[in-house]
Design a protein around this motif. Sequence first.
Motif, short mmCIF file in Angstrom:
data_model
loop_
_atom_site.label_atom_id
_atom_site.label_comp_id
_atom_site.label_asym_id
_atom_site.label_seq_id
_atom_site.Cartn_x
_atom_site.Cartn_y
_atom_site.Cartn_z
N LYS A 100 64.45 8.12 -7.46
CA LYS A 100 63.33 8.52 -8.31
C LYS A 100 63.01 10.00 -8.10
CE LYS A 100 59.61 7.35 -10.90
NZ LYS A 100 59.32 8.54 -11.63
N ALA A 101 63.06 10.39 -6.82
CA ALA A 101 62.78 11.79 -6.52
C ALA A 101 63.81 12.71 -7.18
CB ALA A 101 62.78 12.00 -5.01
N LEU A 102 65.07 12.30 -7.11
CA LEU A 102 66.13 13.08 -7.75
C LEU A 102 65.88 13.17 -9.25
CD1 LEU A 102 68.88 14.51 -7.72
CD2 LEU A 102 69.95 12.27 -7.96
N TRP A 103 65.54 12.02 -9.81
CA TRP A 103 65.30 11.99 -11.26
C TRP A 103 64.14 12.91 -11.64
CZ3 TRP A 103 67.32 11.36 -15.68
CH2 TRP A 103 66.51 11.27 -16.82
N ASP A 104 63.07 12.82 -10.87
CA ASP A 104 61.91 13.65 -11.19
C ASP A 104 62.25 15.12 -11.17
OD1 ASP A 104 60.32 11.52 -11.66
OD2 ASP A 104 59.51 11.40 -9.61
N SER A 105 63.20 15.50 -10.27
CA SER A 105 63.57 16.91 -10.22
C SER A 105 64.41 17.32 -11.42
CB SER A 105 64.32 17.20 -8.92
OG SER A 105 65.57 16.55 -8.96
N VAL A 106 65.11 16.34 -12.00
CA VAL A 106 65.96 16.62 -13.14
C VAL A 106 65.18 16.58 -14.44
CG1 VAL A 106 67.92 15.74 -14.47
CG2 VAL A 106 68.01 15.72 -11.99
N HIS A 107 64.23 15.66 -14.46
CA HIS A 107 63.54 15.31 -15.69
C HIS A 107 62.48 16.34 -16.04
CE1 HIS A 107 62.11 12.79 -18.80
NE2 HIS A 107 60.95 12.53 -18.22
N GLN A 108 62.33 16.63 -17.33
CA GLN A 108 61.37 17.64 -17.73
C GLN A 108 60.25 17.07 -18.61
OE1 GLN A 108 64.20 20.31 -19.27
NE2 GLN A 108 64.61 21.22 -17.28
N SER A 109 60.64 16.69 -19.84
CA SER A 109 59.61 16.23 -20.77
C SER A 109 59.09 14.87 -20.34
CB SER A 109 60.19 16.15 -22.17
OG SER A 109 59.54 15.14 -22.89
N PRO A 110 57.79 14.64 -20.38
CA PRO A 110 57.27 13.38 -19.87
C PRO A 110 57.59 12.19 -20.80
CG PRO A 110 55.51 14.72 -20.76
CD PRO A 110 56.73 15.56 -20.79
N GLU A 111 57.89 12.45 -22.07
CA GLU A 111 58.03 11.33 -23.01
C GLU A 111 59.45 10.87 -23.23
OE1 GLU A 111 55.72 13.05 -26.02
OE2 GLU A 111 53.94 12.54 -24.84
N GLU A 112 60.35 11.81 -23.21
CA GLU A 112 61.69 11.39 -23.58
C GLU A 112 62.74 11.86 -22.60
OE1 GLU A 112 62.20 13.01 -27.48
OE2 GLU A 112 62.63 14.99 -26.67
N ILE A 113 63.88 11.21 -22.73
CA ILE A 113 65.01 11.53 -21.85
C ILE A 113 66.09 12.12 -22.73
CG2 ILE A 113 66.71 10.54 -20.28
CD1 ILE A 113 64.78 8.25 -19.82
N THR A 114 66.71 13.17 -22.26
CA THR A 114 67.78 13.76 -23.09
C THR A 114 69.14 13.51 -22.44
OG1 THR A 114 67.65 15.85 -21.94
CG2 THR A 114 66.25 15.60 -23.88
N GLN A 115 70.13 13.73 -23.23
CA GLN A 115 71.51 13.54 -22.78
C GLN A 115 71.82 14.46 -21.58
OE1 GLN A 115 74.03 11.38 -24.32
NE2 GLN A 115 74.86 11.88 -22.31
N GLU A 116 71.34 15.70 -21.65
CA GLU A 116 71.63 16.65 -20.56
C GLU A 116 71.06 16.15 -19.24
OE1 GLU A 116 69.95 18.07 -23.46
OE2 GLU A 116 71.95 18.25 -24.30
#
Lengths: 876, 346
Positions: free
Chosen positions: B264-280
């Motif tokens: 989850k921590a790794l994901w949070d560092s990768v993730h930007q927009s709070p609503e959606e997930i992008t391919q990148e």
Amino acid sequence: MTYRDYYLSPAVTCRLDQNQRLLGSAGRKALRLPVTPCSQKERWIWRRRSSLAELLTIRSVSHLCLLAPYLHRVGNQLERELASLPYNPAEGSSDVVPESPSPERPTPATEQQMSPTCLQTSVAAMSSQEAGLSPVIPVIPCTRLAWKMRQNESGLGPFNPQYGPSDGKEEFKSAESEYAALQQAFKYIRKAKKKEATLEKHLQTVEDIAWTSGLGPEDIDTLLEVVLSSPLRGDTVKSRMLKCLIPTTLIPECAVVKAFSKLCTQNYSNSIKVIFFRWLIAMFDFIDHKEEINSLYGFFFSFLQEESMSCYICHLLYLLTKKENVKPFRVRRLLDFQSKVGIQPHLQALLSLYKSFCPDLITISLPQNRKYYFKNTDNIWQAAICIVKQRNRLPELPSMKLSFGISASQPQKKKWNSGCIIPMPTSSYTGKKEQGKGGSASLDVIQKVFPIEQLLMFSHLLENIQDIQLPSQICSVLKNSPLLHYLNCVRDETVWLRLYYWMSQVLKEGCTWYKVSDYTTEEEFKSFLDVVGKAQCFLQEGFPSSEMFLYRSLPLWDGTSCRSEYLQLLSWLPLGNFSEIRTLLRDSLAPLFFTSSIFHKCSVLFSLKQLLQNWLLGYAMKVNVKTMMSTSSDITLKVVDSVNELVSFVGWLSTNALRLEENNSFMFHFILDFFETVSDIYLNYNLPLVVIFPRGVFYPALLTLDSVTLNHLCYIMYRYRVNLTAAKENDVIREERQKFNKTYRKFNDYVTALVDCLWTSTSFEKGHFLYIDPEIMEKTKIKDYKKSFNLTNHPALLVYSIYFLLQGWPGEKELALGTIQKKKWNWYLDYLLLEDLHGLHLFMESSLNVADSASSASSYPDAKRPKICTSGPISV
Amino acid sequence: MDSSDVPEFTPNHRVPPRLRDYFTDASPFHRHLESVRKHTSFGQTPFRRKIPECSPLQENVDPQRIAFLLHKQWTLYTLTPMYKFSYTNLNEYSCLLKSFIAAEKQKGLAVEVGEDFNFKVIFSTLSGMKGTQRDPAAFLVQIISKSQKSSKNAEEKVVWTGWFCCVYGDSLLENVPDDFTCLPLFLANGAESNTALIGTWFQQTFDCRFTRLTISAFNLSWMAAMWTACNLEHYVAATELLWSVPCSPQSLDISYAIHPEDAKALWDSVHQSPEEITQEEVDLFIDCLCSHFHRHFKINLAATRLVCVSTSVASAHTDGKIKILCSKYLIGVLAFLTELAIFQIE
């Protein structure tokens, strides 16, 4: 009593007796051939032949198998005897069925058609391949009996010469006496109480008449009545009589009903009942109506109790059952019966018929391997039935008896939902709610339903078109042509959607180069594509699912797997905007086309030709429909655009392909085939469009080494001329003059080039298409290079000119092609026509104005130098 | 015969609609065809997706029912729209299906519809198991065997379960007329032979087609990312990824388990927009995991294939098997599976 038709020599009879023993009682009945010795040699030869001919008319395979040993021996015997006899050619030469037979004993010249040689061959063929007998047996309906049957087939009356066209006294007498004898016999048997010699004689009479000419409807009625009300105790006589119930034409329903009601009320032994039911099954097709019999359904049903005859009753019920007969209480009775006797094939068949009528009452799943559910038709009557059918000219329909067992033909599937398996059509389940909520009250309004399982032929469709419901799985129509017909006139749109969903799934799963699953082999997928292609061809339009599939799978296609089947799908792309399919053709098909083998190229070109034809046909149909409502100029313009683009696309493909394949003549065939269709668009499909083929196709075809190509080119040029001339009158084209002027100019250029090259030999001159600096040409040291492409020197025609000289002047030591001039030139042109170069000839006729205005090459009156010919361009 | 009796087939009446007419410019199918023409190949998937969340409709579902669906391994199938399926006839269907199964099990023996056997077939709706109001209701089919020993308190045992659902299936629904019911996702648990029987019956009765739904490595990585992104109060299982190395004679599987909080921590560092997930983001997440693995074991996972993903939300295998563990994100998981199923049947 005379036996007019059957005479056998003692020798043959003896053999026959032996064989009869082999054949058993059934065969003996079928072959009952009374014997009368004959004195005149000629006569008995004929008779034996005709009796054999009579036998040969019996066509049933199984029956012939029965007969085979007999025919074989008699045939050999006859062959031997015939060989030793002088042959009378007059006998064999008559092959016209006599309008009216001679009143006397039939003479060979009129009555028999079979020449000894014909007989020999047929017999030989039979003996050599006994298994596949039926196709090789000639049908010879030439005997007196057959003739009489034909005379009588229209009338339903008993066979009575009084109404027949017979004008011979003896014939008249014998038939009349037959009638009288029959009536007398009936009268006697009706009263006979004991078995005795007279009874035997009368029985014989009835049997003989029944087995030779059959019994008329009234006689059947009488005989049934006589048998069932006879005071005789024993069953033998009764069963013998029952077996005689062979109809001349039809069996009246009332007779059956009467007989059956007797059978129900009085006490008969089971064997009599069984024979009656077997007779009913065998003769079911000859009963004139079945409504009243059907109303006795319950009575027939009640006979199921007796296990000894249950298989016959099941069969009979199977033939009789209609939707309204299937009732819950009967289902329950049948299931009770099933629990008593276990799995019985005849019961299974009846139950599955019930299921096809009422899937909400009963279910059964038939095992895959069984082929036959009923015992074969009784062979007591088999031969007789064949003769009756032939007499009535009933088509050899696979009767309902055979409609089961198709499920057996399905291959064992590997997984329940895998592979491209097309199921058999089965009746769909309609919810109880839809059938009416009122229970028994609504039973009267239950819709008549023809079970789809029994829809095997077009005639079934025609007779029951109102009562047909679509199968539960719509994909099953693909392999069933009557259902495809039905699909053509059905107005339910959901049909197409159901098909669409199913087919897109199966195409995607089965596609071997787009691996969704490994369940399907290429072979299976190929045959599936073939089925789809055939269905599209049948419906004359492509399925959207296969179009979708093409778009998705073509980019991944390797160009080899399932080639012909896959390309067949391509040819049914719908006619729409070309821009829609441009990407598909240009980006996916073209690269594959250029990098594949010549055979691939040819198949692609072929399917593109099919595509063009389908578009044009579709357009022609649409226009026909629309003309009544409104003019459809915008549709026309759209189609013109699409077709134009397709043609130029194929032109581009062909130009490049010709370069890649070095003007291969095999490929030329396909390319020119395409442009032949193109050249005729205006006249054949009424589309105001003429597209001239590209230079990249025209010039290589003109300078080809192959005469077929050159000829084809000339033919296309001829068709272009005819179309262009006709198109000048067209309004649309007149409006768009500017665009079409270019077309005419292009065509005229081609004509000039063609004439320059083949006739006037001016193509090397300045301003012409083959112009090369004369100095360079000098250096090549080709003599008379200017003429090297004319009709005599053209590489494609050189063979003809040389052969022409060799054949016409075999003595000449030197072959001088230059000598083909003047008179010889005209002979040469005739010669080319004789060699089937029709295209060249047609072009010449249409485009060259010979000074003398003679049109046909063969009618050139005198020497006319070809140079006088000038091309006639179409004025712009 | 009176001509009015056969209006449907007389040519002068009206030319019956052709296949092509149904796919005319206006119909949604035409739009679909258009899009196919433009894409010209399989494999177009959206580049961004919403983070799965609870649907308000889920609250209508009986929690017991949901519990019944969790912690079971389901085999996934896709299903084309069912023709003339009606929710009002469920009782009748159970009766028909029961006799069909009985007839198939004793081949050649006819069976009366409505007869009693030593098993029951029950159809029941799973109301609320949908993303939007437009989604058709999900329904459950169960085969329950009755032990014959004691007839009084007969023990009932669920032998086979299967359910049909459609969660956020708008893209399919808009194309389909009323005669069809779209439940593109089918999940089965129980013997394959039973699935085959029931599938065959559905195929025959509603003219639909079942196909196994397999999940590609690409979609598995999406699942890994989406499920890691879910906020859970407590984790029940480690985040585990399974890579398969294609080598003979047997393939080699590499299991890679991470503590869910680390993931989850790794994901949070990768993730930007709070609503959606992008391919990148998905690609980056998997790349990070792979490079971490490479640093420790010198094995380059990018050359292998992702075959299984299991998290505390759910676990999925590339064969098309799934086990859902968390009731909160049930709808989210089903929504993604529905999307995959629709993608496969279109």
